[in-house]
Each structure stands twice: as structure tokens, then as C-alpha cells.
Scaffold this motif. Structure first.
Motif, short mmCIF file in Angstrom:
data_model
loop_
_atom_site.label_atom_id
_atom_site.label_comp_id
_atom_site.label_asym_id
_atom_site.label_seq_id
_atom_site.Cartn_x
_atom_site.Cartn_y
_atom_site.Cartn_z
N LEU A 128 41.15 76.31 0.01
CA LEU A 128 41.29 76.64 -1.41
C LEU A 128 42.68 76.25 -1.92
O LEU A 128 42.83 75.88 -3.10
N ARG A 132 43.62 73.43 -5.46
CA ARG A 132 44.11 74.13 -6.65
C ARG A 132 43.79 73.34 -7.91
O ARG A 132 43.93 72.12 -7.96
N LYS A 135 37.36 74.12 -10.14
CA LYS A 135 36.52 75.26 -10.51
C LYS A 135 35.61 75.64 -9.36
O LYS A 135 35.07 74.77 -8.67
N THR A 152 33.28 83.09 -11.79
CA THR A 152 33.46 81.65 -11.97
C THR A 152 34.82 81.42 -12.61
O THR A 152 35.13 82.03 -13.65
N GLY A 153 35.60 80.56 -11.99
CA GLY A 153 36.92 80.32 -12.54
C GLY A 153 37.61 79.14 -11.86
O GLY A 153 37.02 78.43 -11.05
N THR A 154 38.87 78.97 -12.21
CA THR A 154 39.68 77.87 -11.70
C THR A 154 40.71 78.42 -10.71
O THR A 154 41.36 79.44 -10.98
N ILE A 155 40.84 77.72 -9.59
CA ILE A 155 41.77 78.17 -8.54
C ILE A 155 43.20 78.00 -9.03
O ILE A 155 43.62 76.91 -9.42
N LEU A 175 43.36 85.70 -3.56
CA LEU A 175 42.99 84.50 -4.30
C LEU A 175 43.17 84.77 -5.79
O LEU A 175 42.59 85.72 -6.34
N ASN A 176 43.98 83.95 -6.43
CA ASN A 176 44.19 84.05 -7.87
C ASN A 176 43.36 82.97 -8.56
O ASN A 176 43.51 81.77 -8.27
N ILE A 177 42.47 83.40 -9.47
CA ILE A 177 41.64 82.46 -10.22
C ILE A 177 41.73 82.79 -11.70
O ILE A 177 41.96 83.96 -12.08
N THR A 179 39.68 83.07 -14.95
CA THR A 179 38.31 83.22 -15.44
C THR A 179 38.32 83.23 -16.96
O THR A 179 39.38 83.12 -17.61
#
Length: 448
Positions: A128, A132, A135, A152-155, A175-177, A179
Motif C-alpha cells: 500500500l 500511494r 484508489k 472507498t478512498g485514496t491511499i 492506513l490513512n485514506i 474518502t
């Protein structure tokens, strides 16, 4: 029968691609094998021709439908023989579209060429981190009550936090995403499944896993044969690779009443990694030419480097005089002198200097008489005439050939089946011959 006959009618084969999946990266539906637009087709070995010069011809045949692919693996030592001998036939209005094979690059370099580098056994957090900005779809563990079931989001990235557990604090990866509702921080231990929404990135990951699976046997290389066409068609593949020579063994059975019976056996070995099932076996005896040639390693030819004259237009012109007729002067002085030098046996170095002098002199004196292009053409003509008059000689190529004697074959009249890494005795002679039993008496060995 000659070896090149077998090479002309030969047919060949190719590589194995294996896909792996991880629970973290694919959902239950994703674990099903994806439909391959060119499914792999198995072409069994149908013909084997063994020579006593250290090679063997292997023929494969079968049927394919529409666009198809044949996958095989070969030891790396056989790739050169494969490249110089393989033949392919796509019959019934089909065609061979491509033949691809693994390079000699180390697997680590190949894996590093993909968008996701699987070298050094990366963890889920490491994968992951490499992706970076991509999605993803995240499915949480059923017990993770602080987060919704699906996200659902972006790394954004991976960070480490200390989480209190009882009286102690444990380092936990988060994990930071990003959303639709904003930034979220998720415990890696609460993630059940992750899927990339970018199909290109997901395809890169699967291809990297294919390469990783093939690298388990480092001594094998994959070869893929691609056939194109419509409908069901017959295809043939053949190649010549290194094989152990076949050997013979004979016995003579003596009967007091009947004729002597001669029996001959051929000893053959299946050293391949594939079973021979009902193949047509031919054993050829003689001395066909068998050679090796390095076609697998890339070859590079050294090339000269030409440097452009960046400041040629800034140089001031130089004018010199002293000759009324440059043509007469050059021909009368330089060329004749060169001829006399050559006849008198002057050293080659002096002749080279004379040739350079003729070129330089023509360039200096013609600046005011003719254009630069005409001057260069004239200088080249002078140099050519100097070389001809110096009689420097030429290179002559010659080749000799020798004629090989005739050789013969044993065609086994029944299909032969032999498992991989097994050997067999095959009958090649079985007949009565004319002869009689005799006793040999040697008094020096046994007088009584």
C-alpha cells in the motif's frame, strides 16, 4: 535421411504462466481465474527422433480454436538449440502471430520493472505504501465496530501509532485514506480485504505474481507460442534440443535343433520433464552434424561516435596560393610520386602520409577555385587512385565442404510410451539367422 530434413519439417513449443492471489488483495469473486483471451492449449509430443550425435527432434501436434496460446518450459541450456531449430505450422488458413520467451535478466530486475515491486517479500503495508495515491476498496473485519464495513478512498500513506493494550502500549500500523467524508485512519489489523480499483495496477500485480511463480525453478525458461485464426485448426510444432545418444545391445539365442535367434535392443532415455504417451519413435544412426550457437544472449556491435563541428562556421577562412593548376599539380606531383614510391617498395607508413598530404593539399588550394563539396569529391578520387596504384591487395574468402556418409534409421513399428526421467529397452532386431553351434578347443588354456 539427413538431420537437416528433420529440421526442415520440424515443429515447437512454449511457457507457463501461473497466477497467485492473496486474501488481502482479492475478494472471493476475484479468486476465480479470469478469462484469458488466449487460453493455453496443450500440444502433446507425438514424434521423437533420436540421433547418436547428442541431439533429438521432438514433434508436437494438436488442434487449436480461434486465437490460442501454447505454453511450455525448457531448461535454460536448451534455449539456444530451440532458437536455431524450432519450426511452427498453423494449418487450415491460420498463422503464427508471435513467439515469446523469457530473457536472461535476473528475476529481481524483472520484478522491479512492475508498478508494484514484489522483491524482498513486501507486507500489505509495504504494498500500500508503494501505491500511494491509488484508489482502493477496503472491507473491514466484522468486529471492527469503529469503522463502516466497506470504505472507498485514496491511499494517503501508512503511519505507526502506539495503541494502549491493558497496561502496555503496542506499535500499530495505521492506513490513512481520503474518502468522500474526509480523511480516515484505519488499523491495519482491522482490514479483511483490499482491492485496487485501477485495473491497470491490478493487472501489474497479477503479472508480477506470474513472474514470481515461474522463478521458483530458476533453471527453466518459459516459451509462449501464439496462433491466430478463425475456427478449429491443426497446428504442428517441432524443435531439436540436446538429448542423450541412444545405445544398442544384442544377444544370440542358440537352440540345439532350430536356427540361432538374434535379438537387438535400443536403449533410450526420456530425460525431459514430460511423459511420452504413444509417440512415434525413430532412431537414426550415423554422424549428422550437430553444433551449438549462442542466440540467447543479446549481442551488441560497437559503433563509432561522430562529433558535430559546432564552431565550423566561426572559423576564419585561410587562403594560400602558389599553384596555377591544382589538378595538374596534384596529378603530376603527388600521384606519380605515390606510384614511384609504391614501385620502389616504400614503407606503408610513407604511402599513408602521402595520401593524407594529397587530401590536405587539395582542401587548402581549392577554397578559392571550387565549392567545398566539389573539393571533397576530388580529394576522394585522388585517394582512391592512390590506393589502386599502391596495389594494397584485397581480401578473398574461401570455403571448403566435406560430404557426409549415408546413415540409416530404425523406425519403431508400434507407439512408444515412456514416463519422464525413465529409460526403456525397445526391440529393433528379432529374427532367425543362419549358423551352427561349435566348440572351440584351445590346448594352451585347458589341455584336458
Amino acid at each position: 535421411m539427413r538431420l537437416n530434413r528433420w529440421l526442415m519439417v520440424a515443429p515447437i513449443a512454449g511457457a507457463i504462466g501461473v497466477g497467485l492471489s492473496a486474501d488481502y488483495l482479492f475478494s472471493a469473486d476475484d479468486k476465480k481465474p479470469a478469462a484469458d483471451p488466449k487460453p493455453a492449449v496443450t500440444l502433446p509430443i507425438t514424434q521423437v527422433v533420436m540421433f547418436n550425435s547428442g541431439v533429438g527432434y521432438f514433434g508436437r501436434s494438436g488442434k487449436v480454436t480461434d486465437d490460442a496460446r501454447v505454453d511450455l518450459t525448457f531448461p535454460e541450456t536448451d534455449i539456444n538449440d530451440l532458437l536455431k531449430s524450432m519450426t511452427l505450422q498453423d494449418l487450415d488458413n491460420g498463422r503464427v502471430s508471435a513467439v515469446s520467451y523469457d530473457s536472461r535478466e535476473p528475476v529481481a530486475r524483472t520484478l522491479s520493472s512492475f508498478a508494484i515491486n514484489l522483491n524482498s517479500q513486501p507486507t500489505l503495508a509495504g504494498i500500500l505504501t508503494q501505491t500511494r495515491g491509488e484508489k482502493i476498496e477496503v472491507v473491514m473485519q466484522p468486529g471492527a465496530t469503529t469503522q463502516p464495513g466497506n470504505l472507498t478512498g485514496t491511499i494517503v500513506g501508512i503511519e505507526s501509532q502506539k495503541i494502549p493494550v491493558g497496561t502496555a502500549q503496542l506499535d500499530t500500523q495505521m492506513l490513512n485514506i481520503l474518502t468522500g467524508e474526509g480523511l480516515r485512519c484505519i488499523k491495519m489489523m482491522d482490514i479483511q480485504r483490499v482491492r485496487f480499483t485501477n485495473p491497470v495496477l491490478e493487472g501489474e500485480l497479477k503479472r508480477a505474481l506470474d513472474v514470481l511463480a515461474l522463478s521458483h525453478d530458476t533453471a527453466k525458461k518459459a516459451v509462449q507460442l501464439h496462433f491466430s485464426g478463425d475456427g478449429e485448426r491443426r497446428v504442428k510444432v517441432g524443435y531439436v534440443i540436446e538429448s542423450p545418444i541412444w545405445k544398442t545391445s544384442y544377444r544370440l539365442v542358440l537352440d540345439k535343433e532350430g536356427k540361432p535367434y538374434l535379438q537387438g535392443w535400443a536403449i533410450v532415455e526420456n530425460t525431459t520433464d514430460e511423459d511420452w504417451n504413444s509417440v512415434k519413435m525413430v532412431l537414426v544412426s550415423g554422424r549428422p552434424i550437430s553444433f551449438k550457437m549462442d542466440l540467447y544472449n543479446p549481442l551488441y556491435v560497437p559503433r563509432p561516435t561522430v562529433e558535430p563541428e559546432l564552431f565550423a562556421s566561426l572559423r576564419p577562412p585561410a587562403y594560400e596560393g602558389g599553384y596555377k593548376n591544382l589538378t595538374d599539380q596534384t596529378q603530376g606531383l603527388d600521384v606519380n610520386v605515390g606510384e614511384e614510391k609504391a614501385k620502389s617498395g616504400a614503407p606503408r607508413k610513407q604511402l599513408d602520409n602521402l595520401q593524407k598530404q594529397a587530401k590536405n593539399q587539395s582542401f587548402r588550394e581549392t577554397e578559392s577555385l571550387q565549392s567545398r563539396s566539389e573539393n571533397r569529391a576530388y580529394a576522394n578520387d585522388v585517394a582512391k587512385e592512390l590506393s589502386e596504384r599502391m596495389d594494397l591487395g584485397s581480401v578473398v574468402s574461401a570455403a571448403t565442404a566435406s560430404k557426409l556418409g549415408d546413415f540409416f534409421q530404425y523406425a519403431i513399428d508400434h507407439p512408444v510410451s515412456l514416463a519422464r526421467q525413465k529409460s526403456a529397452l525397445l526391440p529393433i532386431v528379432g529374427k532367425d539367422i543362419e549358423g551352427s553351434r561349435v566348440s572351440i578347443y584351445n590346448p594352451s588354456v585347458q589341455a584336458k
